[in-house]
Design a protein around this motif. Sequence first.
Motif, mmCIF file in Angstrom:
data_model
loop_
_atom_site.group_PDB
_atom_site.id
_atom_site.type_symbol
_atom_site.label_atom_id
_atom_site.label_comp_id
_atom_site.label_asym_id
_atom_site.label_seq_id
_atom_site.Cartn_x
_atom_site.Cartn_y
_atom_site.Cartn_z
ATOM 1 N N ILE A 1 0.842 -1.204 0.000
ATOM 2 C CA ILE A 1 0.000 0.000 0.000
ATOM 3 C C ILE A 1 0.873 1.248 0.000
ATOM 4 C CG2 ILE A 1 -1.671 1.321 1.348
ATOM 5 C CD1 ILE A 1 -2.838 -1.319 2.320
ATOM 6 N N ARG A 2 1.903 1.254 0.839
ATOM 7 C CA ARG A 2 2.798 2.423 0.879
ATOM 8 C C ARG A 2 3.571 2.585 -0.421
ATOM 9 N NH1 ARG A 2 6.498 2.345 5.991
ATOM 10 N NH2 ARG A 2 7.110 4.319 5.035
ATOM 11 N N GLU A 3 3.920 1.474 -1.058
ATOM 12 C CA GLU A 3 4.595 1.565 -2.354
ATOM 13 C C GLU A 3 3.678 2.180 -3.411
ATOM 14 O OE1 GLU A 3 6.546 -1.403 -5.749
ATOM 15 O OE2 GLU A 3 5.033 -2.115 -4.332
ATOM 16 N N THR A 4 2.382 1.854 -3.352
ATOM 17 C CA THR A 4 1.435 2.352 -4.342
ATOM 18 C C THR A 4 1.199 3.845 -4.190
ATOM 19 O OG1 THR A 4 0.349 0.181 -4.250
ATOM 20 C CG2 THR A 4 -0.851 1.950 -5.323
ATOM 21 N N PHE A 5 1.329 4.378 -2.982
ATOM 22 C CA PHE A 5 1.068 5.797 -2.735
ATOM 23 C C PHE A 5 2.290 6.456 -2.087
ATOM 24 C CE2 PHE A 5 -3.015 3.636 -2.673
ATOM 25 C CZ PHE A 5 -3.746 4.405 -3.564
ATOM 26 N N PRO A 6 3.362 6.680 -2.855
ATOM 27 C CA PRO A 6 4.557 7.327 -2.283
ATOM 28 C C PRO A 6 4.431 8.839 -2.173
ATOM 29 C CG PRO A 6 4.929 6.851 -4.585
ATOM 30 C CD PRO A 6 3.565 6.323 -4.267
ATOM 31 N N GLY A 7 3.393 9.406 -2.775
ATOM 32 C CA GLY A 7 3.215 10.856 -2.779
ATOM 33 C C GLY A 7 3.077 11.372 -4.197
ATOM 34 N N LYS A 8 2.334 12.440 -4.347
ATOM 35 C CA LYS A 8 2.083 13.005 -5.674
ATOM 36 C C LYS A 8 3.391 13.470 -6.313
ATOM 37 C CE LYS A 8 -0.866 16.428 -7.970
ATOM 38 N NZ LYS A 8 -1.839 17.524 -7.747
ATOM 39 N N GLY A 9 3.635 13.018 -7.547
ATOM 40 C CA GLY A 9 4.844 13.414 -8.266
ATOM 41 C C GLY A 9 6.115 12.785 -7.741
ATOM 42 N N THR A 10 5.981 11.690 -6.981
ATOM 43 C CA THR A 10 7.151 11.030 -6.380
ATOM 44 C C THR A 10 7.222 9.585 -6.843
ATOM 45 O OG1 THR A 10 6.933 12.421 -4.407
ATOM 46 C CG2 THR A 10 8.291 10.465 -4.206
ATOM 47 N N SER A 11 8.436 9.102 -7.063
ATOM 48 C CA SER A 11 8.650 7.701 -7.389
ATOM 49 C C SER A 11 9.670 7.112 -6.418
ATOM 50 C CB SER A 11 9.159 7.539 -8.828
ATOM 51 O OG SER A 11 9.480 6.189 -9.092
ATOM 52 N N LEU A 12 9.371 5.925 -5.916
ATOM 53 C CA LEU A 12 10.286 5.281 -4.965
ATOM 54 C C LEU A 12 11.567 4.801 -5.633
ATOM 55 C CD1 LEU A 12 7.927 3.010 -2.830
ATOM 56 C CD2 LEU A 12 9.022 5.127 -2.122
ATOM 57 N N TRP A 13 11.504 4.570 -6.948
ATOM 58 C CA TRP A 13 12.583 3.827 -7.589
ATOM 59 C C TRP A 13 13.522 4.700 -8.397
ATOM 60 C CZ3 TRP A 13 12.238 0.157 -4.580
ATOM 61 C CH2 TRP A 13 11.025 -0.445 -4.260
ATOM 62 N N ILE A 14 13.442 6.006 -8.244
ATOM 63 C CA ILE A 14 14.429 6.870 -8.881
ATOM 64 C C ILE A 14 15.774 6.686 -8.167
ATOM 65 C CG2 ILE A 14 15.088 9.283 -9.286
ATOM 66 C CD1 ILE A 14 12.173 9.950 -9.617
ATOM 67 N N GLY A 15 16.810 6.439 -8.932
ATOM 68 C CA GLY A 15 18.128 6.217 -8.341
ATOM 69 C C GLY A 15 18.454 4.762 -8.103
ATOM 70 N N TYR A 16 17.569 3.856 -8.523
ATOM 71 C CA TYR A 16 17.819 2.424 -8.382
ATOM 72 C C TYR A 16 17.815 1.793 -9.770
ATOM 73 C CZ TYR A 16 16.827 3.189 -3.455
ATOM 74 O OH TYR A 16 16.840 3.644 -2.169
ATOM 75 N N PRO A 17 18.950 1.822 -10.485
ATOM 76 C CA PRO A 17 19.007 1.281 -11.855
ATOM 77 C C PRO A 17 19.062 -0.238 -11.845
ATOM 78 C CG PRO A 17 21.170 2.026 -11.183
ATOM 79 C CD PRO A 17 20.244 2.355 -10.045
#
Length: 467
Positions: A426-442
Amino acid sequence: MSQIVAATAEQFSRQIPLIECMYPGYRVKHWNIEQNHSVPRLFLELEPVGLPVCPRCRQPCLHIHDQKTRRVRDYSSLWGFDIFVEFPVRRVRCRCGCHRTERLSWVEPRARLTNQMISHLQYRLRSGETHKDLAESLHLSWDTIRVYDELMLKKVLRDPDFSRVENIAIDEFSIRKGHRYATIVIDVDVCKVLWVGMGKTINSVRPFFDLLRKAGADKRIRSVSCDMNAAYPRMVRENLPQAVITYDLFHVISNFTRDVLKEAKKAAQEKLRAEIDRMEDDEEKESLSRQLRDLKGSDWLMVRRKEDLKAHRLETLDRVTKENALFAALQPVAERLRKIWSIRSSFESRQNLLWLINYLRGVAAGHDFRPARRFAGMLRRRLPGIIHAGKFGFGTSRLEGVNNRIKVIKRKAYGIRNFRYFSLKIRETFPGKGTSLWIGYPPGIAFLKTRVWSAYEQLNTYFPTKP
């Protein structure tokens, strides 16, 4: 298939030196391809080429206490095989007093998958692939996929950041049949899930307020949006005395539907059934039966906006209000409630709410309908929270969106067996408006139990040779 496997095997034999780079400290001793499976399997048998390194002092060791054989799954996109790697691991007896198993850069202790395989699996999870698709393509169990997905989410989703949180919403949602609920807290401004907890009682939600107080953010909260559950307002007043309580339109409309419209529908249906039993004329019976069918979804039609209804639904609503005086009297209530939540002036909001309360009391007196009076009394008791909701201007679309997505996650999970993992999803699905959890993880990194692994590590791994 056999010709393809033979051609691939010939290609593989020429690339063994390249393959050995994937397993620093080892070389390929023997390999074999088995075709008696749905997907051909490549078995690699490795042997060490150097001395083991002490995991404590990081020095080469001449003395080996014992060794055991391990088998792990690996991944490679070059051949399309399921790759199984078998290799010995050695327990050293070092001069520094260490009696432990050597550490390898390409596989974790007691892991069933290589770091490269975990990296590939987690990258596809971050890309949005479902567990079902991954299980079918990689030939892994759902539980294995869940373990490494949960490991990745736990590394990324640590304690939430409360530094900019000012307005929150608290809501409950059902997790299974039998009145089992969980509580969710979101940052209303950016639609970010801050906390998910099992249960909806005071003791169940208290850990969130403790977390808020520990972060020093309890004095910063301006408003708390919640439903009219008696536990939530009480908890807010006890833990956030400076915050303003606002009531959510979605839950007020829900209470109006459940407590007023459903009761009105039930009373009208009982009356119509009694009249049908007394009637002898078939035409009159058919007319009353049609009215009974129209009442079936009337409570839902009464709270929907007219512009959102299709033509045949509008016709049904018109017939219900023309044939039933109580429904005709209750029809304006939902639209009036929505109007109150759109008013920013506290004075104007208060006047409209008082008018609606008096109107409901008049409906209750004129039709001898007590549920309308009880709902008016509830609005009167919750008057400050409803006025504040319009003042702050928080709609219900974000909270409804979160609840709908949670239902989708539940359906995809085919039941909730691990609540901790469910809350992380659930927290992964809603990280915040305009936010992505996976930026910086290539691609090329793996979230392991002890660290974050990179594929570039094993390229620079040093293994001492035997003297």
